[in-house]
Design a protein around this motif. Sequence first.
Motif, PDB file in Angstrom:
ATOM      1  N   SER A   1      14.954  16.611  32.562  1.00  0.00           N
ATOM      2  CA  SER A   1      14.587  16.728  33.978  1.00  0.00           C
ATOM      3  C   SER A   1      15.007  15.483  34.747  1.00  0.00           C
ATOM      4  N   TYR A   2      14.979  15.590  36.078  1.00  0.00           N
ATOM      5  CA  TYR A   2      15.222  14.421  36.920  1.00  0.00           C
ATOM      6  C   TYR A   2      14.122  13.388  36.708  1.00  0.00           C
ATOM      7  N   GLU A   3      12.888  13.859  36.630  1.00  0.00           N
ATOM      8  CA  GLU A   3      11.755  12.954  36.423  1.00  0.00           C
ATOM      9  C   GLU A   3      11.930  12.145  35.138  1.00  0.00           C
ATOM     10  N   ASP A   4      12.384  12.792  34.084  1.00  0.00           N
ATOM     11  CA  ASP A   4      12.599  12.086  32.824  1.00  0.00           C
ATOM     12  C   ASP A   4      13.737  11.075  32.952  1.00  0.00           C
ATOM     13  N   ALA A   5      14.778  11.406  33.686  1.00  0.00           N
ATOM     14  CA  ALA A   5      15.882  10.470  33.900  1.00  0.00           C
ATOM     15  C   ALA A   5      15.397   9.235  34.660  1.00  0.00           C
ATOM     16  N   ILE A   6      14.552   9.424  35.667  1.00  0.00           N
ATOM     17  CA  ILE A   6      13.983   8.300  36.414  1.00  0.00           C
ATOM     18  C   ILE A   6      13.127   7.444  35.492  1.00  0.00           C
ATOM     19  N   ARG A   7      12.301   8.089  34.707  1.00  0.00           N
ATOM     20  CA  ARG A   7      11.433   7.371  33.762  1.00  0.00           C
ATOM     21  C   ARG A   7      12.268   6.544  32.778  1.00  0.00           C
ATOM     22  N   GLN A   8      13.335   7.127  32.279  1.00  0.00           N
ATOM     23  CA  GLN A   8      14.194   6.413  31.334  1.00  0.00           C
ATOM     24  C   GLN A   8      14.862   5.197  31.985  1.00  0.00           C
ATOM     25  N   ALA A   9      15.261   5.326  33.239  1.00  0.00           N
ATOM     26  CA  ALA A   9      15.872   4.191  33.938  1.00  0.00           C
ATOM     27  C   ALA A   9      14.886   3.032  34.037  1.00  0.00           C
ATOM     28  N   VAL A  10      13.645   3.336  34.407  1.00  0.00           N
ATOM     29  CA  VAL A  10      12.632   2.284  34.547  1.00  0.00           C
ATOM     30  C   VAL A  10      12.276   1.700  33.189  1.00  0.00           C
ATOM     31  N   GLU A  11      12.070   2.542  32.190  1.00  0.00           N
ATOM     32  CA  GLU A  11      11.693   2.049  30.868  1.00  0.00           C
ATOM     33  C   GLU A  11      12.804   1.201  30.249  1.00  0.00           C
ATOM     34  N   THR A  12      14.046   1.613  30.409  1.00  0.00           N
ATOM     35  CA  THR A  12      15.157   0.841  29.857  1.00  0.00           C
ATOM     36  C   THR A  12      15.287  -0.499  30.582  1.00  0.00           C
TER      37      THR A  12
ATOM     38  N   ARG B   1      21.085  13.886  36.250  1.00  0.00           N
ATOM     39  CA  ARG B   1      21.462  12.487  36.478  1.00  0.00           C
ATOM     40  C   ARG B   1      20.844  11.977  37.771  1.00  0.00           C
ATOM     41  N   VAL B   2      20.479  10.699  37.750  1.00  0.00           N
ATOM     42  CA  VAL B   2      19.971  10.049  38.950  1.00  0.00           C
ATOM     43  C   VAL B   2      20.631   8.684  39.106  1.00  0.00           C
ATOM     44  N   ASN B   3      20.845   8.294  40.339  1.00  0.00           N
ATOM     45  CA  ASN B   3      21.220   6.929  40.673  1.00  0.00           C
ATOM     46  C   ASN B   3      20.012   6.341  41.378  1.00  0.00           C
ATOM     47  N   VAL B   4      19.516   5.239  40.843  1.00  0.00           N
ATOM     48  CA  VAL B   4      18.291   4.649  41.374  1.00  0.00           C
ATOM     49  C   VAL B   4      18.519   3.198  41.774  1.00  0.00           C
ATOM     50  N   LYS B   5      17.650   2.726  42.621  1.00  0.00           N
ATOM     51  CA  LYS B   5      17.620   1.323  43.014  1.00  0.00           C
ATOM     52  C   LYS B   5      16.250   0.801  42.596  1.00  0.00           C
ATOM     53  N   LEU B   6      16.239  -0.246  41.766  1.00  0.00           N
ATOM     54  CA  LEU B   6      14.996  -0.867  41.315  1.00  0.00           C
ATOM     55  C   LEU B   6      14.806  -2.187  42.032  1.00  0.00           C
ATOM     56  N   SER B   7      13.561  -2.494  42.359  1.00  0.00           N
ATOM     57  CA  SER B   7      13.268  -3.813  42.907  1.00  0.00           C
ATOM     58  C   SER B   7      12.343  -4.532  41.939  1.00  0.00           C
TER      59      SER B   7
END
Length: 73
Positions: free
Chosen positions: A16-27, A56-62
């Motif tokens: 899911s998109y939610e899982d992709a977002i979670r993986q980006a933050v966790e990694t 797939r998601v492209n995210v910006k983390l702060s």
Amino acid sequence: MAVVKFIELSAQSPQSYEDAIRQAVETASATLRNIQSVWVKEFEAVVENDRISQFRVNVKLSFLIEGSGAGAG
């Protein structure tokens, strides 16, 4: 004065998109500290055999730069 840095990441998941977002933050949290927020800039899906195979998601983390928080320096 607090100083926040932004980085952009791309992540994907077959679930899911939610899982992709979670993986980006966790990694990212494996090497970054003080993550403050995540902003999803783009959503994309890979289609194979008429079915979605990857989300797939492209995210910006702060994240807060160490030593820049309240009471620093």
